[in-house]
Design a protein around this motif. Structure first.
Motif, PDB file in Angstrom:
ATOM      1  N   PRO A 142       9.000   8.658   8.884  1.00  0.00           N
ATOM      2  CA  PRO A 142       9.391   9.318   7.636  1.00  0.00           C
ATOM      3  C   PRO A 142       9.897   8.362   6.559  1.00  0.00           C
ATOM      4  O   PRO A 142       9.858   8.691   5.373  1.00  0.00           O
ATOM      5  CB  PRO A 142      10.498  10.280   8.081  1.00  0.00           C
ATOM      6  CG  PRO A 142      11.041   9.681   9.341  1.00  0.00           C
ATOM      7  CD  PRO A 142       9.887   9.002  10.002  1.00  0.00           C
ATOM      8  N   GLY A 143      10.350   7.184   6.928  1.00  0.00           N
ATOM      9  CA  GLY A 143      10.857   6.236   5.942  1.00  0.00           C
ATOM     10  C   GLY A 143       9.791   5.727   4.995  1.00  0.00           C
ATOM     11  O   GLY A 143      10.088   5.339   3.860  1.00  0.00           O
ATOM     12  N   ARG A 144       8.534   5.707   5.446  1.00  0.00           N
ATOM     13  CA  ARG A 144       7.446   5.193   4.603  1.00  0.00           C
ATOM     14  C   ARG A 144       7.352   5.959   3.281  1.00  0.00           C
ATOM     15  O   ARG A 144       7.096   5.372   2.232  1.00  0.00           O
ATOM     16  CB  ARG A 144       6.121   5.280   5.341  1.00  0.00           C
ATOM     17  CG  ARG A 144       4.969   4.679   4.535  1.00  0.00           C
ATOM     18  CD  ARG A 144       3.600   5.000   5.099  1.00  0.00           C
ATOM     19  NE  ARG A 144       3.239   6.358   4.697  1.00  0.00           N
ATOM     20  CZ  ARG A 144       3.056   7.364   5.528  1.00  0.00           C
ATOM     21  NH1 ARG A 144       3.165   7.202   6.822  1.00  0.00           N
ATOM     22  NH2 ARG A 144       2.739   8.571   5.073  1.00  0.00           N
ATOM     23  N   GLU A 145       7.586   7.248   3.301  1.00  0.00           N
ATOM     24  CA  GLU A 145       7.480   8.054   2.086  1.00  0.00           C
ATOM     25  C   GLU A 145       8.542   7.683   1.054  1.00  0.00           C
ATOM     26  O   GLU A 145       8.372   7.936  -0.134  1.00  0.00           O
ATOM     27  CB  GLU A 145       7.598   9.548   2.418  1.00  0.00           C
ATOM     28  CG  GLU A 145       6.466  10.064   3.281  1.00  0.00           C
ATOM     29  CD  GLU A 145       5.116   9.978   2.590  1.00  0.00           C
ATOM     30  OE1 GLU A 145       5.052  10.231   1.374  1.00  0.00           O
ATOM     31  OE2 GLU A 145       4.128   9.642   3.274  1.00  0.00           O
ATOM     32  N   ARG A 146       9.628   7.085   1.507  1.00  0.00           N
ATOM     33  CA  ARG A 146      10.721   6.718   0.593  1.00  0.00           C
ATOM     34  C   ARG A 146      10.766   5.210   0.309  1.00  0.00           C
ATOM     35  O   ARG A 146      11.678   4.721  -0.322  1.00  0.00           O
ATOM     36  CB  ARG A 146      12.056   7.178   1.190  1.00  0.00           C
ATOM     37  CG  ARG A 146      12.119   8.685   1.380  1.00  0.00           C
ATOM     38  CD  ARG A 146      13.466   9.204   1.858  1.00  0.00           C
ATOM     39  NE  ARG A 146      14.378   8.281   2.466  1.00  0.00           N
ATOM     40  CZ  ARG A 146      14.552   8.144   3.789  1.00  0.00           C
ATOM     41  NH1 ARG A 146      13.878   8.877   4.639  1.00  0.00           N
ATOM     42  NH2 ARG A 146      15.433   7.293   4.251  1.00  0.00           N
ATOM     43  N   LEU A 147       9.768   4.480   0.797  1.00  0.00           N
ATOM     44  CA  LEU A 147       9.713   3.036   0.590  1.00  0.00           C
ATOM     45  C   LEU A 147       9.421   2.737  -0.876  1.00  0.00           C
ATOM     46  O   LEU A 147       8.558   3.367  -1.489  1.00  0.00           O
ATOM     47  CB  LEU A 147       8.631   2.412   1.475  1.00  0.00           C
ATOM     48  CG  LEU A 147       8.542   0.883   1.452  1.00  0.00           C
ATOM     49  CD1 LEU A 147       9.796   0.270   2.096  1.00  0.00           C
ATOM     50  CD2 LEU A 147       7.296   0.418   2.184  1.00  0.00           C
ATOM     51  N   VAL A 179       0.843  -1.199   0.000  1.00  0.00           N
ATOM     52  CA  VAL A 179       0.000   0.000   0.000  1.00  0.00           C
ATOM     53  C   VAL A 179       0.879   1.250   0.000  1.00  0.00           C
ATOM     54  O   VAL A 179       0.617   2.211  -0.720  1.00  0.00           O
ATOM     55  CB  VAL A 179      -0.944   0.003   1.226  1.00  0.00           C
ATOM     56  CG1 VAL A 179      -1.669   1.329   1.370  1.00  0.00           C
ATOM     57  CG2 VAL A 179      -1.937  -1.146   1.139  1.00  0.00           C
ATOM     58  N   ALA A 180       1.950   1.224   0.799  1.00  0.00           N
ATOM     59  CA  ALA A 180       2.817   2.396   0.947  1.00  0.00           C
ATOM     60  C   ALA A 180       3.545   2.771  -0.341  1.00  0.00           C
ATOM     61  O   ALA A 180       3.845   3.941  -0.544  1.00  0.00           O
ATOM     62  CB  ALA A 180       3.829   2.162   2.067  1.00  0.00           C
ATOM     63  N   VAL A 181       3.826   1.803  -1.213  1.00  0.00           N
ATOM     64  CA  VAL A 181       4.573   2.117  -2.437  1.00  0.00           C
ATOM     65  C   VAL A 181       3.675   2.572  -3.581  1.00  0.00           C
ATOM     66  O   VAL A 181       4.167   2.925  -4.649  1.00  0.00           O
ATOM     67  CB  VAL A 181       5.463   0.935  -2.907  1.00  0.00           C
ATOM     68  CG1 VAL A 181       6.469   0.565  -1.843  1.00  0.00           C
ATOM     69  CG2 VAL A 181       4.636  -0.262  -3.337  1.00  0.00           C
ATOM     70  N   ARG A 182       2.364   2.577  -3.371  1.00  0.00           N
ATOM     71  CA  ARG A 182       1.454   3.056  -4.419  1.00  0.00           C
ATOM     72  C   ARG A 182       1.758   4.491  -4.781  1.00  0.00           C
ATOM     73  O   ARG A 182       2.144   5.260  -3.921  1.00  0.00           O
ATOM     74  CB  ARG A 182      -0.002   2.951  -3.938  1.00  0.00           C
ATOM     75  CG  ARG A 182      -0.512   1.551  -3.848  1.00  0.00           C
ATOM     76  CD  ARG A 182      -1.941   1.565  -3.335  1.00  0.00           C
ATOM     77  NE  ARG A 182      -2.426   0.200  -3.117  1.00  0.00           N
ATOM     78  CZ  ARG A 182      -3.494  -0.082  -2.392  1.00  0.00           C
ATOM     79  NH1 ARG A 182      -4.208   0.876  -1.833  1.00  0.00           N
ATOM     80  NH2 ARG A 182      -3.858  -1.330  -2.231  1.00  0.00           N
ATOM     81  N   PRO A 183       1.649   4.902  -6.006  1.00  0.00           N
ATOM     82  CA  PRO A 183       1.023   4.200  -7.117  1.00  0.00           C
ATOM     83  C   PRO A 183       1.949   3.201  -7.806  1.00  0.00           C
ATOM     84  O   PRO A 183       1.561   2.582  -8.794  1.00  0.00           O
ATOM     85  CB  PRO A 183       0.624   5.331  -8.064  1.00  0.00           C
ATOM     86  CG  PRO A 183       1.676   6.363  -7.842  1.00  0.00           C
ATOM     87  CD  PRO A 183       2.012   6.271  -6.372  1.00  0.00           C
TER      88      PRO A 183
END
Length: 199
Positions: free
Chosen positions: A153-158, A77-81
């Motif tokens: 903050p790491g989720r945004e760069r996953l 989900v986090a790497v969408r789109p």
């Protein structure tokens, strides 16, 4: 740091070197080896103590697999789109089910903050679980690491590695990074070159 532990758990599903997918937690020996390798982050980052990798059992392995599946489902989900890892195509949980699974696992063992302030160093806070058996402490700790990563903050760069055959998730150092390692970048460039010259 929870980021390292959450990514390490997700990375137990990896490319096997022969075009397939390997599961480092496929058996008890694999889980024991992974627990030994991750002993420091488990103890320091999420407060898992008193766990002897030599005594892990099948219910513990199944609980860890359930936390990993929920974690990888939420990574997708986090790497969408962008697309999820190829290894997850048929195993993703619905996001609400993955969230519930992680929340329930994290709540299995109460935690409390512990301040550490060594002389001449900056203070740090770690979280320690109290009560519960070793299996509950382990799965609660892994779930807390995933929750901390997914809300940090790491989720945004996953990202899911875009290289052929790679199934890893990684935290990108820059917006232009598409591969988890230089070897994956090389493999992607070779595959692209081959496709251009061999239609």
């Amino acid at each position: 740091m929870s980021q390292r532990l959450a990514l390490a758990l997700a990375a137990t599903i990896r490319h096997d070197g022969n075009g397939g997918v390997a599961d480092d937690l496929a058996d008890l020996a694999g889980l024991a080896a992974w627990l030994r390798a991750e002993a420091d982050p488990l103890r320091e980052d999420v407060g898992v103590t008193g766990l002897d990798p030599a005594t892990v059992d099948e219910p513990t392995r199944l609980d860890v697999l359930a936390v990993r599946r929920a974690t990888r489902s939420l990574f997708a989900v986090a790497v969408r789109p962008g697309p999820p890892s190829r290894a997850d195509a048929t195993t993703l949980l619905p996001p609400e089910q993955a969230v519930t699974r992680l929340n329930e696992a994290a709540a299995a063992v109460p935690v409390h903050p512990v301040l550490d302030w060594p002389d001449g160093a900056a203070p740090t806070v770690t979280w320690r679980g109290t009560g519960g058996d070793a299996r509950s402490r382990l799965t609660a700790g892994l779930a807390r690491a995933a929750l901390a990563f997914l809300t940090g903050p790491g989720r945004e760069r996953l990202r899911a590695c875009a290289a052929p055959r790679c199934v890893r998730y990684f935290v990108a150092d820059s917006a232009r990074q598409h591969w988890c390692r230089p070897s994956c970048g090389n493999r992607a460039r070779v595959a692209r070159h081959y496709r251009r010259h061999n239609p």
